[in-house]
Design a protein around this motif. Sequence first.
Motif, PDB file in Angstrom:
ATOM      1  N   ALA A 187       0.839  -1.196   0.000  1.00  0.00           N
ATOM      2  CA  ALA A 187       0.000   0.000   0.000  1.00  0.00           C
ATOM      3  C   ALA A 187       0.877   1.250   0.000  1.00  0.00           C
ATOM      4  O   ALA A 187       1.875   1.319   0.714  1.00  0.00           O
ATOM      5  CB  ALA A 187      -0.909  -0.017   1.234  1.00  0.00           C
ATOM      6  N   LEU A 188       0.489   2.222  -0.819  1.00  0.00           N
ATOM      7  CA  LEU A 188       1.236   3.465  -0.905  1.00  0.00           C
ATOM      8  C   LEU A 188       0.814   4.388   0.229  1.00  0.00           C
ATOM      9  O   LEU A 188      -0.372   4.576   0.496  1.00  0.00           O
ATOM     10  CB  LEU A 188       0.986   4.138  -2.255  1.00  0.00           C
ATOM     11  CG  LEU A 188       1.464   3.372  -3.491  1.00  0.00           C
ATOM     12  CD1 LEU A 188       1.119   4.147  -4.752  1.00  0.00           C
ATOM     13  CD2 LEU A 188       2.954   3.130  -3.424  1.00  0.00           C
ATOM     14  N   VAL A 189       1.800   4.914   0.901  1.00  0.00           N
ATOM     15  CA  VAL A 189       1.531   5.838   1.999  1.00  0.00           C
ATOM     16  C   VAL A 189       2.019   7.213   1.589  1.00  0.00           C
ATOM     17  O   VAL A 189       3.157   7.383   1.144  1.00  0.00           O
ATOM     18  CB  VAL A 189       2.258   5.386   3.289  1.00  0.00           C
ATOM     19  CG1 VAL A 189       2.015   6.366   4.420  1.00  0.00           C
ATOM     20  CG2 VAL A 189       1.810   3.984   3.670  1.00  0.00           C
ATOM     21  N   GLU A 190       1.141   8.179   1.696  1.00  0.00           N
ATOM     22  CA  GLU A 190       1.506   9.540   1.308  1.00  0.00           C
ATOM     23  C   GLU A 190       2.541  10.087   2.285  1.00  0.00           C
ATOM     24  O   GLU A 190       2.381   9.999   3.502  1.00  0.00           O
ATOM     25  CB  GLU A 190       0.270  10.435   1.307  1.00  0.00           C
ATOM     26  CG  GLU A 190       0.565  11.833   0.818  1.00  0.00           C
ATOM     27  CD  GLU A 190      -0.684  12.696   0.749  1.00  0.00           C
ATOM     28  OE1 GLU A 190      -0.548  13.906   0.501  1.00  0.00           O
ATOM     29  OE2 GLU A 190      -1.790  12.140   0.953  1.00  0.00           O
ATOM     30  N   ILE A 191       3.600  10.623   1.727  1.00  0.00           N
ATOM     31  CA  ILE A 191       4.677  11.159   2.551  1.00  0.00           C
ATOM     32  C   ILE A 191       4.261  12.498   3.138  1.00  0.00           C
ATOM     33  O   ILE A 191       3.802  13.402   2.420  1.00  0.00           O
ATOM     34  CB  ILE A 191       5.962  11.317   1.726  1.00  0.00           C
ATOM     35  CG1 ILE A 191       6.427   9.943   1.213  1.00  0.00           C
ATOM     36  CG2 ILE A 191       7.054  11.975   2.556  1.00  0.00           C
ATOM     37  CD1 ILE A 191       7.640  10.010   0.325  1.00  0.00           C
ATOM     38  N   GLU A 192       4.401  12.609   4.416  1.00  0.00           N
ATOM     39  CA  GLU A 192       4.088  13.858   5.091  1.00  0.00           C
ATOM     40  C   GLU A 192       5.341  14.714   5.167  1.00  0.00           C
ATOM     41  O   GLU A 192       6.374  14.261   5.650  1.00  0.00           O
ATOM     42  CB  GLU A 192       3.555  13.585   6.498  1.00  0.00           C
ATOM     43  CG  GLU A 192       3.192  14.850   7.244  1.00  0.00           C
ATOM     44  CD  GLU A 192       2.710  14.563   8.657  1.00  0.00           C
ATOM     45  OE1 GLU A 192       2.351  15.522   9.368  1.00  0.00           O
ATOM     46  OE2 GLU A 192       2.696  13.370   9.036  1.00  0.00           O
TER      47      GLU A 192
END
Length: 903
Positions: A590-595
């Motif tokens: 799953a792709l996790v949006e970079i904060e």
Amino acid sequence: MDGKDLLPIEIAQALERGATVVTGNQRAARTLRVGFDRHHRALGLDSWQPPAIMAWDAWTASLWHEMLIGGHTSKLLLNRTQEHAVWQKILEADAELRSLRTVASLAEMAMQAWSLLCSYGGQSQLRGTAGSSDTRAFQRWALKFEQQCRADGLLARAQLESALEAAVSAGHLRDATTAEIVLVGFDLMTPAQTGLMEELRGTGVKIEEMPITIAAERQLSVIAIDEHEELRVTARGVRKLLEQQPQARIAVIVPDLEKQRAEIDRVFREILAPELEDITANANSGPFEFSVGMMLANTTMAATALDILKWCTEALPLERVSRLLLSPYLAPLSTEYEARAEFDAFELRRAKRLRPEISLEWLVTAIEGSRRRSRLNDLHNKLRTLLVVSKRLGKNTQRSHAEWAEAMRELLAAAAWGAGRGEDSVEFQTRRKWESVLDELSTLDFDGQRVSFLQALDALARIAQQTMFAPESREAPVQIMGPLEAAGSTFDAIWFMRSGDLAWPLPRSANPLLPWSLQRDLGMPGTDTQQDANQSRRITERIAESAATVVFSYAKEAAEGRQRLSSAMHGLSLEPIAIGDIAAAEAEPALVEIEKVEDRSGLPPLPEQVIHGGAEILRLQAACGFRAFAERRLWSTEPNTTEMGLDAAERGTIVHLVLENFWNEVKTQSSLKAMRTPEREALLQQCIAAALEKSEQLSETPWDAAYLDMQRERLLNLLGPWLELESARPPFKVKLSEKELRDVRIGPLHLSVRVDRVDIGESGDIIIDYKTGVAKPSDWLTDRPDAPQLPLYAVLSDATPLEAVAFGQVRAGKDMGLQGFATSEASGIRIPRQHPADLEEQVQQWRQVLTSLAENFYNGDIRVKPKDFPSTCTYCAQRLLCRIDPASFEQDDDEEATEAERD
């Protein structure tokens, strides 16, 4: 019947008739015995007689034992170690082999050639067939081997079948054999095995070959893109089969398994048993196991024992000693692990030593002087005891192998090998196998020879390296094995990996010590390609008939090139099937949006005091702002390990010390020229001795003394020509040597630097920086200089005028000399093609460049911007912190190239 729980009905019936079941390999015998026990347990019985199920080697050895008991023979049946000793003794006596350092490996080859020759009944045909120097040599050794065996009453294991055949013919084994023998799991019987069976058949013994097969329901073929994908598909397919049938028995068959074992283990853990990824998990658990073991010497427990014993005879390399200190098998570890780890990292690896190895005595002394001594009591006591026992045993004396085996047990007990912790099942079995290896070492006393401890230890290491260790099977549902180990066993499903034509069948070659014509006439493996191909096809067909579902997979692209399905599978009716149909695709992560968080906080200002680091701060800032920040403000560094002997930096420092001492004594070039050669050499040797004084204090052994003698010789050969070069320069006086300039200022930074040397030349000062490595003055002419030391010295110098700045390249060969920038060529400095027109203007430019670098460091310019990627980052220890993205620099390079094209 269910093959997992019960014995095949044909085998059960044969055993009830009183037959002896002989298998082609140990695994088949073990599997059938387990099936026999389950069969009787299912019948509700509480006890039963062990079945007459044995592997071929165990069965023939039992027949020989019966002959010994019956008084029909008195010959000693040699085990592998004893036979190797006989061959080695013969080879050591061969005058043509005296140039070889050891003949142990050649003895192993000779033993293999003899075994092959006996298996095919070719002993009598060997004489007169030799055609090369190798085959003639083997013919000579074989003749001596036969003569010695006859003289000493010895029998090689390879000749056992023919000896038993003769015994059957003479009627010596009538009471030792049963009326019926059932053969299981033989892909091919050698002529010697066939001859014994035929002789038994001639005496009325019923011989029956019983194939154990399962009617095939599905035979599939799967094609992967490459070998990595094939392995992952196999693991996913096996997992799917287990999910569908939790009680299924699955075999994963891999040709040349040993070379791929580590990778298979890693992938199967990840996909079949991800819980085993935990470092604390029991490695001997989970749904799969390898049927093929590993060499005992390669197990951690046995390797530790061998290292401990070796340590009693000689010093060991640092890494092996470090491994011993942190091993759970050396002295009780549980209460001292932290202290041992600290001692290893902060004392052992930083201790300065001349010798590249660490002796047991040195380590005992080091622990006694350690500040962690009170926390290392167990380790210290055990090592001291080991040292005392080692000295008492007198390792240079000659003893029997059995006496040395007991001495080795005593040494390991002194070191508390494996003590102080609860053993699991595998460790218990490893210890038992180790004891059997020591017992086998004792069997070398068959010839009455007495040896030294080191000779006995070498023999022990060889035995351990040739002893296969496989823990008792856990009966895991997934068994990983080679094609031959699967003979005589059945499964619910089989997955045959690496079934491409480049991996299967495995290549066979003729024996290099046996005449080719003899091997061809006897039909030995590797002499007839069609015969070898037929044999591989039979093995493949046997595998295809050993499970209801069989999958053959291969990769289109192998390490050796493109491949297709092996010709050994051409007789099978394989159903091609897509990867997705047999093994579900792996889920995409799953792709996790970079904060992104913008850090607006500034760095605290540097204190108004001297910053440790000198000119190195400016060099690091020029290379990359982040590196300078990490190393000189965060103090992030690699673990500091000390090299054995004198490393490059120390050798350079010693050169500096020698030259400093020399010029403090001589002072001027005129004094140098006035010295006679013997006088100059005497002073140089005196200065070298003073520079090596600290290193002399580390000398403990003749090896250390020889090493330092070599360093003295090297320094004489290096600095003698350097002083000749100095005497040929224009006149000069040494103004200062190795002068430390404290609290000097460059921009906002306070630094302390050390100037190697300043000479007074004919028209001004000459600043010299000694270099024993490669150095280029062109490195000074950029706004990010790679070597800012000399420019910094020039900026800080109060000399007026300044005649030159130069590298003193103290290196052997054509590079030796002074190279740099000077006001004129008459200064004796080699001036490179690229140089400033005016040295004074260049110094002012250096002042601006170095001030800018100092301001950037002071103000916290910590951008990740290496000067020359990737070379600047090659040896940088901060890459884990900066997490540099190579793609970003490639993009910058592309943009610069595009702009250049436009221009």
